[in-house]
Design a protein around this motif. Structure first.
Motif, PDB file in Angstrom:
ATOM      1  N   GLN A 141      22.099  10.969  44.293  1.00 33.19           N
ATOM      2  CA  GLN A 141      20.976  11.109  43.374  1.00 33.19           C
ATOM      3  C   GLN A 141      21.271  10.528  41.999  1.00 33.19           C
ATOM      4  OE1 GLN A 141      20.027  15.289  43.458  1.00 33.19           O
ATOM      5  NE2 GLN A 141      19.557  15.271  45.657  1.00 33.19           N
ATOM      6  N   SER A 142      22.554  10.485  41.620  1.00 37.29           N
ATOM      7  CA  SER A 142      22.917   9.934  40.316  1.00 37.29           C
ATOM      8  C   SER A 142      23.157   8.437  40.361  1.00 37.29           C
ATOM      9  CB  SER A 142      24.171  10.623  39.791  1.00 37.29           C
ATOM     10  OG  SER A 142      25.307  10.204  40.531  1.00 37.29           O
ATOM     11  N   GLY A 143      23.044   7.829  41.558  1.00 37.08           N
ATOM     12  CA  GLY A 143      23.209   6.389  41.679  1.00 37.08           C
ATOM     13  C   GLY A 143      24.602   5.922  42.006  1.00 37.08           C
ATOM     14  N   ILE A 144      25.524   6.832  42.310  1.00 34.49           N
ATOM     15  CA  ILE A 144      26.879   6.436  42.705  1.00 34.49           C
ATOM     16  C   ILE A 144      26.835   5.848  44.110  1.00 34.49           C
ATOM     17  CG2 ILE A 144      29.181   7.318  43.281  1.00 34.49           C
ATOM     18  CD1 ILE A 144      28.874   9.289  40.974  1.00 34.49           C
ATOM     19  N   VAL A 145      27.544   4.728  44.315  1.00 36.14           N
ATOM     20  CA  VAL A 145      27.545   4.051  45.608  1.00 36.14           C
ATOM     21  C   VAL A 145      28.976   3.772  46.043  1.00 36.14           C
ATOM     22  CG1 VAL A 145      25.297   2.967  45.162  1.00 36.14           C
ATOM     23  CG2 VAL A 145      27.412   1.742  44.577  1.00 36.14           C
ATOM     24  N   VAL A 146      29.133   3.447  47.325  1.00 40.32           N
ATOM     25  CA  VAL A 146      30.446   3.077  47.853  1.00 40.32           C
ATOM     26  C   VAL A 146      30.985   1.876  47.076  1.00 40.32           C
ATOM     27  CG1 VAL A 146      31.659   2.159  49.871  1.00 40.32           C
ATOM     28  CG2 VAL A 146      29.989   4.000  50.142  1.00 40.32           C
ATOM     29  N   GLY A 147      32.242   1.953  46.696  1.00 41.97           N
ATOM     30  CA  GLY A 147      32.869   0.891  45.931  1.00 41.97           C
ATOM     31  C   GLY A 147      32.968   1.171  44.448  1.00 41.97           C
ATOM     32  N   ASP A 148      32.208   2.151  43.953  1.00 41.80           N
ATOM     33  CA  ASP A 148      32.319   2.514  42.543  1.00 41.80           C
ATOM     34  C   ASP A 148      33.719   3.028  42.229  1.00 41.80           C
ATOM     35  OD1 ASP A 148      29.742   1.797  42.005  1.00 41.80           O
ATOM     36  OD2 ASP A 148      28.974   3.825  41.715  1.00 41.80           O
ATOM     37  N   GLY A 172      33.927  22.590  42.514  1.00 44.43           N
ATOM     38  CA  GLY A 172      33.729  23.685  41.574  1.00 44.43           C
ATOM     39  C   GLY A 172      32.593  24.557  42.056  1.00 44.43           C
ATOM     40  N   SER A 173      32.247  25.543  41.279  1.00 41.50           N
ATOM     41  CA  SER A 173      31.211  26.479  41.708  1.00 41.50           C
ATOM     42  C   SER A 173      29.851  25.788  41.775  1.00 41.50           C
ATOM     43  CB  SER A 173      31.157  27.675  40.759  1.00 41.50           C
ATOM     44  OG  SER A 173      30.886  27.238  39.443  1.00 41.50           O
ATOM     45  N   GLU A 174      29.057  26.213  42.736  1.00 45.67           N
ATOM     46  CA  GLU A 174      27.722  25.664  42.919  1.00 45.67           C
ATOM     47  C   GLU A 174      26.900  25.843  41.640  1.00 45.67           C
ATOM     48  OE1 GLU A 174      23.933  26.172  46.025  1.00 45.67           O
ATOM     49  OE2 GLU A 174      25.620  27.584  46.033  1.00 45.67           O
ATOM     50  N   GLY A 175      26.248  24.774  41.183  1.00 43.08           N
ATOM     51  CA  GLY A 175      25.434  24.836  39.981  1.00 43.08           C
ATOM     52  C   GLY A 175      26.169  24.460  38.711  1.00 43.08           C
ATOM     53  N   SER A 176      27.499  24.355  38.769  1.00 41.72           N
ATOM     54  CA  SER A 176      28.261  23.930  37.596  1.00 41.72           C
ATOM     55  C   SER A 176      28.174  22.415  37.449  1.00 41.72           C
ATOM     56  CB  SER A 176      29.718  24.378  37.712  1.00 41.72           C
ATOM     57  OG  SER A 176      30.349  23.753  38.824  1.00 41.72           O
ATOM     58  N   GLN A 177      28.531  21.911  36.274  1.00 41.46           N
ATOM     59  CA  GLN A 177      28.390  20.484  35.997  1.00 41.46           C
ATOM     60  C   GLN A 177      29.748  19.801  35.846  1.00 41.46           C
ATOM     61  OE1 GLN A 177      25.756  20.290  32.557  1.00 41.46           O
ATOM     62  NE2 GLN A 177      24.004  19.977  33.908  1.00 41.46           N
ATOM     63  N   VAL A 178      29.769  18.511  36.167  1.00 43.80           N
ATOM     64  CA  VAL A 178      30.961  17.695  35.994  1.00 43.80           C
ATOM     65  C   VAL A 178      30.511  16.348  35.446  1.00 43.80           C
ATOM     66  CG1 VAL A 178      30.891  16.856  38.391  1.00 43.80           C
ATOM     67  CG2 VAL A 178      33.031  16.762  37.103  1.00 43.80           C
ATOM     68  N   THR A 179      31.290  15.807  34.518  1.00 40.83           N
ATOM     69  CA  THR A 179      30.958  14.532  33.883  1.00 40.83           C
ATOM     70  C   THR A 179      31.889  13.441  34.397  1.00 40.83           C
ATOM     71  OG1 THR A 179      30.220  15.664  31.874  1.00 40.83           O
ATOM     72  CG2 THR A 179      30.703  13.317  31.700  1.00 40.83           C
ATOM     73  N   LEU A 180      31.307  12.364  34.920  1.00 36.05           N
ATOM     74  CA  LEU A 180      32.080  11.252  35.469  1.00 36.05           C
ATOM     75  C   LEU A 180      31.843   9.994  34.658  1.00 36.05           C
ATOM     76  CD1 LEU A 180      31.562  11.424  39.353  1.00 36.05           C
ATOM     77  CD2 LEU A 180      33.267  12.571  37.939  1.00 36.05           C
ATOM     78  N   THR A 181      32.909   9.221  34.492  1.00 32.79           N
ATOM     79  CA  THR A 181      32.786   7.867  33.972  1.00 32.79           C
ATOM     80  C   THR A 181      33.168   6.924  35.096  1.00 32.79           C
ATOM     81  OG1 THR A 181      33.335   8.568  31.722  1.00 32.79           O
ATOM     82  CG2 THR A 181      33.545   6.224  32.231  1.00 32.79           C
ATOM     83  N   VAL A 182      32.236   6.045  35.458  1.00 29.53           N
ATOM     84  CA  VAL A 182      32.431   5.166  36.617  1.00 29.53           C
ATOM     85  C   VAL A 182      32.136   3.733  36.215  1.00 29.53           C
ATOM     86  CG1 VAL A 182      31.790   7.010  38.216  1.00 29.53           C
ATOM     87  CG2 VAL A 182      30.043   5.415  37.428  1.00 29.53           C
ATOM     88  N   SER A 183      32.671   2.798  37.003  1.00 28.11           N
ATOM     89  CA  SER A 183      32.347   1.385  36.804  1.00 28.11           C
ATOM     90  C   SER A 183      32.075   0.757  38.162  1.00 28.11           C
ATOM     91  CB  SER A 183      33.479   0.649  36.088  1.00 28.11           C
ATOM     92  OG  SER A 183      34.620   0.556  36.919  1.00 28.11           O
ATOM     93  N   ARG A 184      31.392  -0.385  38.134  1.00 22.86           N
ATOM     94  CA  ARG A 184      31.027  -1.064  39.384  1.00 22.86           C
ATOM     95  C   ARG A 184      31.254  -2.558  39.231  1.00 22.86           C
ATOM     96  NH1 ARG A 184      25.219   0.440  41.082  1.00 22.86           N
ATOM     97  NH2 ARG A 184      26.316   2.435  41.183  1.00 22.86           N
ATOM     98  N   ASP A 185      31.931  -3.144  40.210  1.00 21.72           N
ATOM     99  CA  ASP A 185      32.154  -4.599  40.218  1.00 21.72           C
ATOM    100  C   ASP A 185      32.762  -5.094  38.906  1.00 21.72           C
ATOM    101  OD1 ASP A 185      31.032  -4.722  42.768  1.00 21.72           O
ATOM    102  OD2 ASP A 185      29.005  -4.958  41.955  1.00 21.72           O
ATOM    103  N   SER A 186      33.720  -4.316  38.388  1.00 20.21           N
ATOM    104  CA  SER A 186      34.416  -4.681  37.145  1.00 20.21           C
ATOM    105  C   SER A 186      33.486  -4.773  35.944  1.00 20.21           C
ATOM    106  CB  SER A 186      35.164  -6.014  37.308  1.00 20.21           C
ATOM    107  OG  SER A 186      36.119  -5.911  38.346  1.00 20.21           O
ATOM    108  N   GLY A 187      32.296  -4.212  36.068  1.00 16.94           N
ATOM    109  CA  GLY A 187      31.350  -4.244  34.958  1.00 16.94           C
ATOM    110  C   GLY A 187      31.624  -3.138  33.959  1.00 16.94           C
ATOM    111  N   VAL A 192      27.941   9.695  33.731  1.00 14.45           N
ATOM    112  CA  VAL A 192      26.869  10.476  34.345  1.00 14.45           C
ATOM    113  C   VAL A 192      27.293  11.940  34.416  1.00 14.45           C
ATOM    114  CG1 VAL A 192      25.904   8.589  35.719  1.00 14.45           C
ATOM    115  CG2 VAL A 192      27.781   9.948  36.652  1.00 14.45           C
ATOM    116  N   ILE A 193      26.319  12.813  34.298  1.00 10.66           N
ATOM    117  CA  ILE A 193      26.554  14.251  34.419  1.00 10.66           C
ATOM    118  C   ILE A 193      25.916  14.712  35.718  1.00 10.66           C
ATOM    119  CG2 ILE A 193      26.170  16.521  33.403  1.00 10.66           C
ATOM    120  CD1 ILE A 193      26.020  15.164  30.676  1.00 10.66           C
ATOM    121  N   LEU A 194      26.706  15.320  36.592  1.00 11.87           N
ATOM    122  CA  LEU A 194      26.223  15.764  37.900  1.00 11.87           C
ATOM    123  C   LEU A 194      26.331  17.279  38.002  1.00 11.87           C
ATOM    124  CD1 LEU A 194      28.155  13.013  38.291  1.00 11.87           C
ATOM    125  CD2 LEU A 194      27.227  13.177  40.583  1.00 11.87           C
TER     126      LEU A 194
END
Length: 433
Positions: A141-148, A172-187, A192-194
């Motif tokens: 739902q946050s747009g993360i794809v294979v290869g990220d 983690g517990s259901e309903g809690s949040q985690v913040t990810l920093t991701v990149s794609r294709d060396s961009g 994103v907060i999930l």
């Protein structure tokens, strides 16, 4: 590269108890003391352990010794308890820290709270990559794809973490949040907060394949968790509806899991006959049988290897001893014990060996496993290549699968020559080499 999947010691688990009746010492006597968990664990072993002689250990003396000490911390008590359990000389009766207990209960429940990804660390670049995304998950739902690439988790770099270490942070517990920093294709990277969600762990993978000019179903069972039976049922029904003429059931690398899951799945393949016999320390002898609820009687071949253990061996033994399937591969692990899983007072846990099991023909497979009807091994290099890239399993690159498919084709041909016998009553087929 290998996807990071939480594994556990080969087990055939029966449902344990969150609470245990304590007879010798009231818990109140040790209130707020590390001795609470020690006494709780000791009494579970005393009441349930399969060997009433406790491997010739004076178990009452062990209790007095453990409770006679003073412990500076909970960890010190855990260390003493682990040491005492080693005296039973049983690797399957073991103490679990709260983290280990939570991991195992997550694994056997078939559910986990997270974002719905699998990860691996690329051996060359050293980056942590997304290898799969669960449909409908927070990650998708946050747009993360294979290869990220996963660069940061809650601001912490993944550079020095294993893929499993990153996965632990994502849980983690259901309903809690985690913040990810991701990149794609060396961009450029993005943050994103999930919100974590409870999701089923996929444990059955299946596909329709062709051998010769015949359509067959390939089913890989990864472990026997609480959702394995439902997922297996869906796989059998879907492939049957697609018109397959037989099945290859792949149990390679499957370390076991819940005893009841192996029984439920056995009943999907067997219309009648015994599935497993268990014997506890009080000589209570129980045979569990099929109950005329089989979903198919099409020809079946089972793939196993040295890491097929416990519940995998229960299922394999049931199918083989009832002449329902031909077994292909290498000898299985050889683990013929059943454990009960218990939660303890402080969130830690205990697995306790409570019974021996035997295949329907009365065979004790301890330390020797099940020898396949058709032997075919992989070289070390082949094994590394296949299991570091599970997408290759069940393909032209998988020589064990190709042999199993050949055996299945011959079984299908035999069933056509003897239509009155019925596929499920033909017995095992051992083709000419």
């Amino acid at each position: 590269m290998r996807p990071s999947i939480l594994a556990f010691v080969p087990l055939a688990l029966v449902a344990g108890a969150a609470k245990t009746t304590l007879a010798a010492t009231p818990l109140a006597e040790f209130k707020d003391s590390p001795k609470v968990v020690i006494d709780e664990a000791w009494q579970i072993i005393d009441q349930e352990y399969v060997d009433g002689d406790f491997n010739h250990v004076d178990w009452q003396a062990v209790r007095q010794e453990l409770l006679g000490r003073e412990y500076s911390s909970q960890e010190a008590a855990y260390t003493a308890l682990r040491s005492a359990l080693r005296r039973l000389d049983d690797p399957y009766t073991r103490f679990l820290s709260p983290t280990e207990y939570a991991d195992l209960t997550d694994q056997t429940s078939g559910e986990i709270s997270g974002i719905g990804v699998q990860l691996e660390r690329n051996d060359q670049s050293g980056v942590v990559l997304v290898t799969s995304v669960t449909p409908g998950s927070p990650a998708e739902q946050s747009g993360i794809v294979v290869g990220d690439r996963i660069l940061l988790v809650d601001g912490q770099s993944t550079e020095r973490l294993t893929a499993e270490g990153v996965l632990q942070q994502l849980r983690g517990s259901e309903g809690s949040q985690v913040t990810l920093t991701v990149s794609r294709d060396s961009g450029a990277s993005r943050t994103v907060i999930l919100t974590r969600a409870l999701m089923d762990l996929p444990t059955v993978e299946y596909s329709q394949k062709t051998v010769g000019d015949r359509s067959i179903g390939y089913i890989r069972l990864i472990e026997f968790n609480a959702h394995a039976a439902a997922q297996m049922s869906a796989a059998i029904r879907s492939l049957s509806d697609a018109g397959v003429e037989g099945f290859v059931l792949d149990l390679r690398g499957n370390p076991g899991g819940l005893l009841m899951a192996s029984i439920d799945i056995g009943r999907m393949w067997l219309q009648h006959g015994a599935i497993v016999r268990t014997l506890d320390r009080s000589s209570n002898d129980e045979t569990i049988s099929a109950n005329r609820t089989a979903l198919t009687d099409l020809p079946l071949t089972v793939l196993v290897d040295g890491r097929s253990a416990s519940s995998s061996e229960i299922l394999t033994g049931a199918l083989r001893d009832n002449n329902r399937a031909t077994v292909v591969g290498t000898p299985t692990y050889g683990k013929a014990l059943v454990q009960s899983l218990h939660g303890l007072n402080d969130g830690s846990g205990l697995t306790v060996t409570v019974a021996h099991y035997y295949t329907p023909n009365g065979t004790d497979i301890s330390r020797r496993g099940i020898t396949p009807d058709v032997a075919i091994a992989l070289s070390d290099r082949q094994r590394r290549e296949l299991f570091s890239n599970p997408a290759l399993l069940g393909t032209e690159a998988d020589t064990q699968y190709l042999r199993a498919a050949e055996v299945l084709e011959q079984t299908i041909l035999a069933s056509e020559r003897q239509p009155e016998a019925g596929a499920s009553r033909l017995g095992r087929v051992t083709p000419a080499e």
